[in-house]
Design an enzyme around this catalytic site. Structure first.
Site: not given
Length: 314
Positions: A126, A161, A211, A233, A273, A281
């Site tokens: 991150k 997060k 992904r 999520r 991601d 990410e």
């Protein structure tokens, strides 16, 4: 060419072989005739600049959990006698993870560690992604309450997060008008010493969180993870439904932008991601998804990963 491989991972008995990328890499290494040994990171030791661990020879089988491996006897061994170490334990990316990366750095590159430990340590998922703000949704990294409230006022629906979690743990969706933000910030302040990540909520997540697997700087396959009903999520750990998906022109643009930075760091196996048009990410610790991509008719990415590793060991 037979290589001697040490796999550093979470306990082999606890994994789900049907969806575990490390297991897929072990199956492919075994199929190529490489010698595969297994150990857990808690057995690592550093003495007189020698890195050792308690290793056992392992044989893996593409069978249901409980029937998926057979272990030989454990014995303390010098990891410098191995050709390759796979650093594949799951986060959290904490001081234990960082310390392990320092220890394994004593081996690399003579013993080739995948992904390179110094590169992994300096590129938490991150944080690395923030090097590409033009690809990201509006994002704030801070502990400052006033800045978080101002960001929420500017963007309405937000995601809050922790910086160093994994698998969707601790990820919260806060809708505009939700009165729990102050309490949630207090909870985060008590739970984490680090700053937090706040991002504008992307409604496209309802269509899935993609992904994309990048091997040696090039995209090789993708899986879309669609959130379950009532869940913000999309991680498969929390019920996200995987489906094979093709790369869009925007996906390829994102990969082309970040690929050189990954190659410069010698990152062989990376999972990014993407939600809609945005990169969220860059996963470099222990990316997942390659079993699902193969199961849904995509390429066998474990083959491509070992091709890249073997190229560096010639």
């Amino acid at each position: 060419m037979s290589l001697k491989i040490a796999v550093q991972m979470d306990p082999i008995a606890s994994i789900n072989p049907a969806g575990d990328s490390t297991f897929a890499m072990m199956l492919e290494a075994q199929a190529r005739g490489h010698v595969v040994h297994y150990y857990v990171p808690g057995t690592l030791a550093l003495r007189d600049n020698q890195v050792s661990a308690d290793l056992a020879p392992i044989e893996v089988f593409d069978r249901p959990k409980g029937e998926h491996y057979a272990l030989g006897a454990f014995a303390r061994a010098d990891l410098a006698t191995y050709d390759v170490v796979l650093m594949r334990q799951d986060p959290p990316f904490d001081m234990n993870y960082i310390t392990i990366s320092h220890i394994l750095e004593r081996l690399h590159p003579k013993t080739f560690v995948v992904n390179p430990p110094a590169a992994v340590r300096n590129a938490p998922e991150k944080i690395l992604v923030t090097e590409f703000p033009e690809l990201m949704p509006p994002t704030l990294v801070t502990r400052d309450r006033a800045l978080i409230h101002a960001f929420r006022k500017e963007h309405g629906n937000i995601i809050l997060k922790p910086l160093y979690g994994n698998g969707g743990a601790g990820v919260f969706f806060l809708q505009e008008g939700d009165q729990n933000l102050a309490s949630l910030i207090e909870l985060f302040e008590q739970s984490f010493r680090e700053p937090f990540m706040v991002q504008k909520y992307l409604p496209d997540v309802r269509k899935g969180d993609k992904r994309i697997i990048i091997v040696d700087g090039e995209p090789v396959g993708a899986i879309n993870r669609v959130p379950a009903d009532g869940e913000a999520r999309s991680n498969m750990h929390v019920g996200g439904r995987p489906e094979l998906i093709d790369l869009t022109p925007r996906d390829r643009e994102i990969c082309a932008t970040i690929g050189p930075a990954l190659k410069e760091r010698d990152m062989i196996f990376v999972g990014i991601d993407v939600i809609g048009d945005y990169l969220t990410e860059i996963n470099v610790t222990s990316p997942t998804g390659i079993r699902e991509i193969k199961r849904f008719g995509g390429p066998d990415i474990a083959v491509l990963i070992w091709d890249a590793i073997e190229k560096r060991r010639k």
